[in-house]
Write a protein that holds these residues in place. Sequence first.
Motif, short mmCIF file in Angstrom:
data_model
loop_
_atom_site.label_atom_id
_atom_site.label_comp_id
_atom_site.label_asym_id
_atom_site.label_seq_id
_atom_site.Cartn_x
_atom_site.Cartn_y
_atom_site.Cartn_z
N HIS A 1 0.40 5.90 -1.09
CA HIS A 1 -0.38 6.92 -1.80
C HIS A 1 -0.05 6.89 -3.29
O HIS A 1 0.91 6.23 -3.72
CB HIS A 1 -0.10 8.31 -1.21
N ASN A 2 -0.82 7.58 -4.11
CA ASN A 2 -0.54 7.67 -5.54
C ASN A 2 0.88 8.21 -5.76
O ASN A 2 1.27 9.22 -5.17
CB ASN A 2 -1.54 8.60 -6.23
N ILE B 1 0.84 -1.20 0.00
CA ILE B 1 0.00 0.00 0.00
C ILE B 1 0.87 1.25 0.00
O ILE B 1 2.04 1.22 0.39
CB ILE B 1 -0.97 0.04 1.20
N LEU C 1 -2.86 7.84 3.23
CA LEU C 1 -3.51 6.54 3.18
C LEU C 1 -4.76 6.54 4.05
O LEU C 1 -4.96 7.42 4.88
CB LEU C 1 -2.54 5.46 3.67
N ASP C 2 -5.57 5.54 3.84
CA ASP C 2 -6.77 5.36 4.64
C ASP C 2 -6.49 4.33 5.73
O ASP C 2 -5.43 3.70 5.75
CB ASP C 2 -7.92 4.91 3.74
N SER D 1 -9.63 -2.21 -8.16
CA SER D 1 -9.94 -0.78 -7.99
C SER D 1 -11.09 -0.30 -8.87
O SER D 1 -11.74 0.69 -8.56
CB SER D 1 -8.70 0.08 -8.25
N THR E 1 -2.44 -2.35 -3.86
CA THR E 1 -3.83 -1.94 -3.67
C THR E 1 -3.98 -0.61 -2.93
O THR E 1 -3.11 -0.23 -2.13
CB THR E 1 -4.61 -3.04 -2.90
N HIS E 2 -5.09 0.08 -3.23
CA HIS E 2 -5.52 1.24 -2.44
C HIS E 2 -6.58 0.81 -1.43
O HIS E 2 -6.94 1.59 -0.54
CB HIS E 2 -6.16 2.30 -3.37
N ASP E 3 -7.11 -0.40 -1.60
CA ASP E 3 -8.23 -0.86 -0.79
C ASP E 3 -7.72 -1.36 0.57
O ASP E 3 -7.12 -2.44 0.66
CB ASP E 3 -8.97 -1.98 -1.53
N GLU F 1 -3.58 -3.26 -8.56
CA GLU F 1 -4.85 -2.53 -8.44
C GLU F 1 -6.00 -3.29 -9.13
O GLU F 1 -6.87 -2.69 -9.75
CB GLU F 1 -4.72 -1.11 -9.04
#
Length: 279
Positions: free
Chosen positions: A41-42, A39, A239-240, A169, A198-200, A166
């Motif tokens: 950030h962009n 994981i 990030l989340d 996504s 992943t961003h998830d 991804e």
Amino acid sequence: MGEPIIEISDLSFQYPQQEREALSHLNLKVSTGAWVAVIGHNGSGKSTLAKLIDGLLVPKNGTIKIAGTQLTSDTLWDIRKHIGMVFQNPDNQFVGANVEEDVAFGLENQGIPREQMIERVRTALESVGMWEFAQHEPERLSGGQKQRVALAGVIALRPKIIILDEATSMLDPEGRKEIIQLIKNLNQENDFTVISITHDIEEASLAQRVVVIDDGVLVQNDKPENVFQRGAALIESGLDVPFSEKLKNEIKNYGISVPQQYLTEKGMVDWLCQFVSKN
């Protein structure tokens, strides 16, 4: 877990015309049969890492070993036989007129005998629940179904490593949930080593280890519960954090004492039930 199947040492990469390195002195080992989520950030460098592992990019310095063999221009094609990649948009991977032909494409390129090919295509499609769609045109499938077919194409090749760049996504929540469950099953039942870019965060929380990359630097490689305990630091990095961790922080803001350790959604529900029953 077994011996390392991926060994990365002092890996750096820099894109032309960019001032800073996309990856800087990265070290990472991935055990055989592990599921590792990457994981960041962009622009953090996580997709660059996936492309380097598959030999799509050439590092500035450092080494990559796959199944004990160092990745070089001479070993590239042999190493790629160990790796299957599934990208963000499955439409970019389809080449066959129907689902069955598409899954067979990679096997044809490897010269697999027809009898073996038929068996492997069917087995792969059955493993992702798509055999009944074997004669369908890929473009007429839903997003989740397309991604299942893309996975089947990789599974049929029987690689040791599956890299998902991804891959969930672009899916709706239900399609994402189905693919994540499928990935979990493949990892547990078939012993595939899975690298999930992943961003998830909910997807990452299900992996056995989470690797956090921030501006090209590996800042953490740990169990999900240890990574997500750094909730505030992750948010500062763009990030989340999982819903259960967000909920725990909101409850904490009301002056209520909450568990220090990371809790999954189920763990959070169990704790809330106990808390309510005592109060």
